[in-house]
Design a protein around this motif. Structure first.
Motif, PDB file in Angstrom:
ATOM      1  N   TRP A 253      21.048  45.522  43.540  1.00 34.72           N
ATOM      2  CA  TRP A 253      20.852  44.376  42.655  1.00 34.72           C
ATOM      3  C   TRP A 253      22.082  43.474  42.658  1.00 34.72           C
ATOM      4  CZ3 TRP A 253      16.724  42.269  40.678  1.00 34.72           C
ATOM      5  CH2 TRP A 253      16.841  41.358  39.610  1.00 34.72           C
ATOM      6  N   ILE A 254      23.252  44.073  42.777  1.00 34.27           N
ATOM      7  CA  ILE A 254      24.488  43.285  42.848  1.00 34.27           C
ATOM      8  C   ILE A 254      24.467  42.413  44.097  1.00 34.27           C
ATOM      9  CG2 ILE A 254      27.005  43.411  43.008  1.00 34.27           C
ATOM     10  CD1 ILE A 254      26.880  46.082  41.569  1.00 34.27           C
ATOM     11  N   THR A 255      24.052  43.010  45.219  1.00 38.11           N
ATOM     12  CA  THR A 255      23.966  42.259  46.467  1.00 38.11           C
ATOM     13  C   THR A 255      22.976  41.105  46.339  1.00 38.11           C
ATOM     14  OG1 THR A 255      24.423  44.286  47.712  1.00 38.11           O
ATOM     15  CG2 THR A 255      23.495  42.448  48.940  1.00 38.11           C
ATOM     16  N   PHE A 256      21.831  41.378  45.706  1.00 36.88           N
ATOM     17  CA  PHE A 256      20.805  40.353  45.552  1.00 36.88           C
ATOM     18  C   PHE A 256      21.299  39.191  44.695  1.00 36.88           C
ATOM     19  CE2 PHE A 256      16.966  38.859  43.168  1.00 36.88           C
ATOM     20  CZ  PHE A 256      16.375  38.182  44.220  1.00 36.88           C
ATOM     21  N   MET A 257      21.950  39.513  43.591  1.00 35.39           N
ATOM     22  CA  MET A 257      22.447  38.460  42.699  1.00 35.39           C
ATOM     23  C   MET A 257      23.533  37.631  43.385  1.00 35.39           C
ATOM     24  SD  MET A 257      20.470  38.805  40.226  1.00 35.39           S
ATOM     25  CE  MET A 257      21.166  37.532  39.203  1.00 35.39           C
ATOM     26  N   SER A 258      24.388  38.292  44.164  1.00 31.30           N
ATOM     27  CA  SER A 258      25.425  37.546  44.877  1.00 31.30           C
ATOM     28  C   SER A 258      24.804  36.643  45.941  1.00 31.30           C
ATOM     29  CB  SER A 258      26.428  38.508  45.517  1.00 31.30           C
ATOM     30  OG  SER A 258      25.812  39.296  46.517  1.00 31.30           O
ATOM     31  N   MET A 259      23.699  37.098  46.569  1.00 29.67           N
ATOM     32  CA  MET A 259      22.995  36.263  47.545  1.00 29.67           C
ATOM     33  C   MET A 259      22.401  35.029  46.867  1.00 29.67           C
ATOM     34  SD  MET A 259      21.056  39.212  49.814  1.00 29.67           S
ATOM     35  CE  MET A 259      19.921  38.007  50.523  1.00 29.67           C
ATOM     36  N   LEU A 260      21.812  35.215  45.675  1.00 28.16           N
ATOM     37  CA  LEU A 260      21.249  34.084  44.933  1.00 28.16           C
ATOM     38  C   LEU A 260      22.341  33.080  44.558  1.00 28.16           C
ATOM     39  CD1 LEU A 260      18.646  35.676  42.476  1.00 28.16           C
ATOM     40  CD2 LEU A 260      18.213  34.477  44.620  1.00 28.16           C
ATOM     41  N   LEU A 261      23.467  33.576  44.103  1.00 30.66           N
ATOM     42  CA  LEU A 261      24.575  32.704  43.713  1.00 30.66           C
ATOM     43  C   LEU A 261      25.084  31.915  44.912  1.00 30.66           C
ATOM     44  CD1 LEU A 261      26.602  31.724  41.600  1.00 30.66           C
ATOM     45  CD2 LEU A 261      28.017  33.721  42.139  1.00 30.66           C
ATOM     46  N   GLU A 262      25.242  32.606  46.049  1.00 29.98           N
ATOM     47  CA  GLU A 262      25.715  31.936  47.256  1.00 29.98           C
ATOM     48  C   GLU A 262      24.710  30.879  47.720  1.00 29.98           C
ATOM     49  OE1 GLU A 262      27.168  33.050  51.829  1.00 29.98           O
ATOM     50  OE2 GLU A 262      26.536  34.613  50.433  1.00 29.98           O
ATOM     51  N   SER A 263      23.412  31.207  47.626  1.00 30.21           N
ATOM     52  CA  SER A 263      22.385  30.240  48.025  1.00 30.21           C
ATOM     53  C   SER A 263      22.442  28.990  47.146  1.00 30.21           C
ATOM     54  CB  SER A 263      20.999  30.883  47.922  1.00 30.21           C
ATOM     55  OG  SER A 263      20.887  31.964  48.818  1.00 30.21           O
ATOM     56  N   TRP A 264      22.652  29.190  45.835  1.00 31.47           N
ATOM     57  CA  TRP A 264      22.709  28.073  44.888  1.00 31.47           C
ATOM     58  C   TRP A 264      23.915  27.175  45.177  1.00 31.47           C
ATOM     59  CZ3 TRP A 264      19.684  25.877  41.344  1.00 31.47           C
ATOM     60  CH2 TRP A 264      20.264  25.011  40.408  1.00 31.47           C
ATOM     61  N   GLN A 265      25.027  27.793  45.525  1.00 29.30           N
ATOM     62  CA  GLN A 265      26.257  27.038  45.755  1.00 29.30           C
ATOM     63  C   GLN A 265      26.258  26.318  47.101  1.00 29.30           C
ATOM     64  OE1 GLN A 265      29.136  30.154  45.219  1.00 29.30           O
ATOM     65  NE2 GLN A 265      29.352  29.775  43.012  1.00 29.30           N
ATOM     66  N   THR A 266      25.708  26.995  48.144  1.00 26.12           N
ATOM     67  CA  THR A 266      25.776  26.436  49.502  1.00 26.12           C
ATOM     68  C   THR A 266      24.505  25.689  49.898  1.00 26.12           C
ATOM     69  OG1 THR A 266      24.914  28.467  50.494  1.00 26.12           O
ATOM     70  CG2 THR A 266      27.307  28.305  50.206  1.00 26.12           C
ATOM     71  N   LYS A 267      23.450  25.805  49.092  1.00 28.23           N
ATOM     72  CA  LYS A 267      22.141  25.227  49.413  1.00 28.23           C
ATOM     73  C   LYS A 267      21.569  25.808  50.710  1.00 28.23           C
ATOM     74  CE  LYS A 267      22.703  22.635  45.839  1.00 28.23           C
ATOM     75  NZ  LYS A 267      21.995  22.981  44.569  1.00 28.23           N
ATOM     76  N   ASN A 268      22.057  27.015  51.099  1.00 24.75           N
ATOM     77  CA  ASN A 268      21.564  27.707  52.285  1.00 24.75           C
ATOM     78  C   ASN A 268      20.717  28.890  51.810  1.00 24.75           C
ATOM     79  OD1 ASN A 268      21.144  28.669  54.853  1.00 24.75           O
ATOM     80  ND2 ASN A 268      23.154  29.641  55.018  1.00 24.75           N
ATOM     81  N   TYR A 269      19.424  28.656  51.712  1.00 23.35           N
ATOM     82  CA  TYR A 269      18.561  29.603  51.031  1.00 23.35           C
ATOM     83  C   TYR A 269      18.013  30.680  51.979  1.00 23.35           C
ATOM     84  CZ  TYR A 269      18.742  26.007  47.464  1.00 23.35           C
ATOM     85  OH  TYR A 269      19.181  25.099  46.539  1.00 23.35           O
TER      86      TYR A 269
END
Length: 367
Positions: A12-28
């Motif tokens: 879940w930590i990995t998933f949340m960090s992926m969501l945060l990175e996607s939001w910041q970089t717009k690379n979904y």
């Protein structure tokens, strides 16, 4: 939705960090959410693809080779240099896994997988394993109940899957090799030559195969297979063994033990046919006995011609009596009695788990 991570390795930590990175970089990246209603409560299941870390530890610097063994139940681990030399080795007993529940067993296997991968990182090497597609667990009534029980309680393939998973996450390359004849070649070629346990020799062979090295048949072994006097001696040994097993089978009243004896008789019969064919080929083909191999690779022929005739056992633990044959080519100096070997001792898995230093230091190969 709020969900507290259960531990620091929770996906879940990995998933949340992926969501945060996607939001910041717009690379979904894609993921799937499935909702289910159970007794008035809504449960959500999230599926996503874990990012694959960059592979940092490759076979360019050598490998840590793993050989799984059921009897005795343990792992044989060999450190192999990029030039194919055996640098160090160790064996890890797994017998105390047999009495554990499935959850406890999985937990201990995950710990062991992390330790082995960390060792590869420490040594700056890749990991080499056998490509085990299907494991034979034996059949009921074959007289090998103890071995069959072990194979049903511990699955080498599942452990190697855990090892590959941990290695992928930590950026360690895993090289899978064809397992064909790794045990036989290691047992006949490297165990007597380096004075190491046959299972360590098998792990060493896996490592060499992962690095792309080919294994030629030693010159003295080739000469032995063309020595008619020796082959006749080996055939005589099998004939004597056949007589012994036949008498045992007639006296044995236990059905399962009798089945085990009959299985041994079948193996003896196959060995006799192979040796007879070899002897006949020496009469018709003066240039060699390759024509007698048929579909049997040279190493399989050597296994039949050497192990029981010389050492008195089909799967001996000590292969040192073969060294005069391998190195000097002297058949008459070989004794048929096994000599106790101190090589290849095991250490409990709990000692291995304490720290990386407890893994060894790994034994250097004998000079």
């Amino acid at each position: 939705m709020l969900r507290e991570p259960s531990n620091n390795k929770d996906k879940w930590i990995t998933f949340m960090s992926m969501l945060l990175e996607s939001w910041q970089t717009k690379n979904y990246s894609a993921y799937t959410v499935e909702l289910k209603l159970r007794e008035g409560e809504i449960y959500g299941s999230v599926s996503f693809e874990l990012p694959t870390p960059e592979v940092k530890y490759t076979k360019e610097n050598g490998v840590i080779a793993i050989d799984t063994n059921a009897s005795p139940l343990h792992l044989a681990i060999a450190e192999v240099s990029k030039t194919g030399e055996l640098l160090s080795y160790q064996t890890i007993s797994l017998h105390n896994l047999l009495g554990l529940s499935q959850n406890s067993k999985d937990h201990q296997e995950w710990i062991l997988a992390h330790k082995i991968v960390d060792l590869a990182i420490q040594k700056n090497k890749a990991i080499a394993i056998e490509n085990l597609k299907k494991l034979k667990k034996g059949r009921r009534g074959n007289g090998k109940a103890k071995l069959r029980k072990i194979l049903h309680q511990w699955n080498a393939k599942k452990f190697l899957q855990k090892l590959k998973r941990v290695a992928m996450i930590k950026g360690v390359e895993v090289v899978e090799v064809n397992p064909a004849y790794t045990s036989v070649i290691g047992m006949l070629k490297y165990a007597p030559q380096l004075n190491i346990d046959k299972d360590v020799a098998g792990a060493y062979l896996i490592g060499r195969r992962a690095l792309g090295f080919k294994e030629d048949t030693p010159e003295n072994y080739e000469k032995l297979l063309k020595d008619r006097a020796y082959l006749e001696f080996a055939l005589k040994r099998y004939e004597e063994r056949e007589k012994e097993l036949t008498e045992l089978a007639e006296k044995e009243t236990n059905e399962y033990k009798r089945n085990a004896i009959k299985s041994g008789l079948e193996n003896v019969e196959d060995a006799k046919k192979l040796l007879t064919s070899l002897i006949q080929s020496l009469q018709s083909e003066p240039s060699g006995c390759e024509g007698a191999y048929g579909r049997n690779p040279a190493w399989q022929v050597l296994e039949v011609a050497l192990l029981f005739p010389v050492l008195g056992r089909v799967l001996p633990r000590d292969l040192s009596p073969l060294k005069p044959v391998l190195v000097e080519g002297v058949w008459d100096r070989v004794r048929s009695r096994l000599v106790p070997s101190e090589a290849g001792g095991t250490v409990p898995i709990r000692d291995f788990q304490n720290s990386l230093t407890d893994f060894g230091p790994l034994h250097p190969p004998p000079v």
